[in-house]
Design a protein around this motif. Structure first.
Motif, short mmCIF file in Angstrom:
data_model
loop_
_atom_site.label_atom_id
_atom_site.label_comp_id
_atom_site.label_asym_id
_atom_site.label_seq_id
_atom_site.Cartn_x
_atom_site.Cartn_y
_atom_site.Cartn_z
N PHE A 50 0.80 -1.25 -0.06
CA PHE A 50 -0.16 0.02 0.11
C PHE A 50 0.67 1.21 0.01
N ARG A 51 1.96 1.32 0.80
CA ARG A 51 2.77 2.32 0.71
C ARG A 51 3.43 2.79 -0.73
N TYR A 52 3.65 1.64 -1.57
CA TYR A 52 4.14 2.13 -2.96
C TYR A 52 2.74 2.57 -3.70
N PHE A 53 1.78 1.93 -3.46
CA PHE A 53 0.50 2.19 -4.19
C PHE A 53 0.00 3.75 -3.88
N GLU A 54 0.13 4.18 -2.58
CA GLU A 54 -0.46 5.32 -2.19
C GLU A 54 0.74 6.75 -2.86
N THR A 55 1.95 6.34 -3.12
CA THR A 55 2.99 7.26 -3.56
C THR A 55 2.93 7.55 -5.25
N ASP A 82 10.44 -1.18 -9.58
CA ASP A 82 11.43 -2.26 -9.12
C ASP A 82 11.33 -2.40 -7.52
N ILE A 83 11.05 -3.42 -6.97
CA ILE A 83 10.98 -3.22 -5.37
C ILE A 83 12.10 -4.36 -5.08
N ARG A 84 13.14 -3.75 -4.47
CA ARG A 84 14.17 -4.82 -4.09
C ARG A 84 14.55 -5.78 -4.86
N SER A 130 3.42 -12.91 -11.36
CA SER A 130 2.70 -13.63 -10.51
C SER A 130 1.12 -13.50 -10.90
N THR A 131 0.55 -14.16 -10.18
CA THR A 131 -1.26 -13.96 -10.15
C THR A 131 -1.28 -12.78 -9.60
N PRO A 132 -2.43 -11.88 -10.16
CA PRO A 132 -2.59 -10.80 -9.42
C PRO A 132 -3.31 -10.75 -8.15
N ALA A 133 -2.89 -9.79 -7.24
CA ALA A 133 -3.31 -10.00 -5.96
C ALA A 133 -3.69 -8.49 -5.66
N ASP A 134 -4.80 -8.24 -4.83
CA ASP A 134 -5.18 -6.96 -4.45
C ASP A 134 -4.36 -6.07 -3.38
N VAL A 135 -4.23 -4.92 -3.54
CA VAL A 135 -3.29 -4.12 -2.64
C VAL A 135 -4.24 -3.66 -1.76
N PRO A 136 -4.20 -3.99 -0.32
CA PRO A 136 -5.04 -3.42 0.60
C PRO A 136 -5.13 -2.05 0.70
#
Length: 142
Positions: free
Chosen positions: A2-7, A44-46, A110-116
């Protein structure tokens, strides 16, 4: 996640209204947005490639009058297929649009997952006048 999503630089959707310019009392003002309602971001995350798919899921139309707002899951459409309308009295109004975004993400395909959670953006306001039409009788034989 979520931190990445909201930025993310999510777009500020533009409020469109019809008729363009001034409105008339007795005729509803039509609201819609023709901005994109989905956005894809690759980050790119880590060392992992993460694809975030953001989707506009709720539209809150701030009407600028005492009735407050109209909340929909519809981005609206222009005339003649309009879906979001609002009646005004004579005056000057400033309307705007707040969009609530949700998202899914994939990591390295990967298979899509929801961002909380969700996040919002506020679009630029639009100001217009609503005028009252006056009847003028004329002699059709002049």
């Amino acid at each position: 996640m979520f931190r990445y999503f909201e930025t993310l630089p999510l777009p500020e959707l533009t409020t469109r209204h019809q008729p363009p310019g001034d409105g008339l009392t007795g005729l509803p003002v039509i609201f819609y947005t023709d901005s994109l309602t989905t956005q894809t971001f690759t980050v790119d995350i880590r060392g992992f490639q993460v694809v975030i798919q953001a989707t506009a899921e709720q539209f809150t139309w701030h009407t600028g009058d005492p009735t407050g707002q109209i909340t929909t899951t519809d981005p609206g459409r222009p005339y003649p297929d309009q879906t979001i309308e609002h009646d005004y009295r004579t005056g000057t109004y400033t309307a705007s649009l707040t969009v609530t975004w949700s998202a899914t993400f994939t990591v390295n395909g990967s298979t899509p997952a929801d961002v909380p959670g969700t996040t919002t953006t506020d679009g630029p306001p639009v100001t217009f006048d609503v005028r009252q039409a006056r009847i003028v009788l004329t002699n059709p034989y002049d």
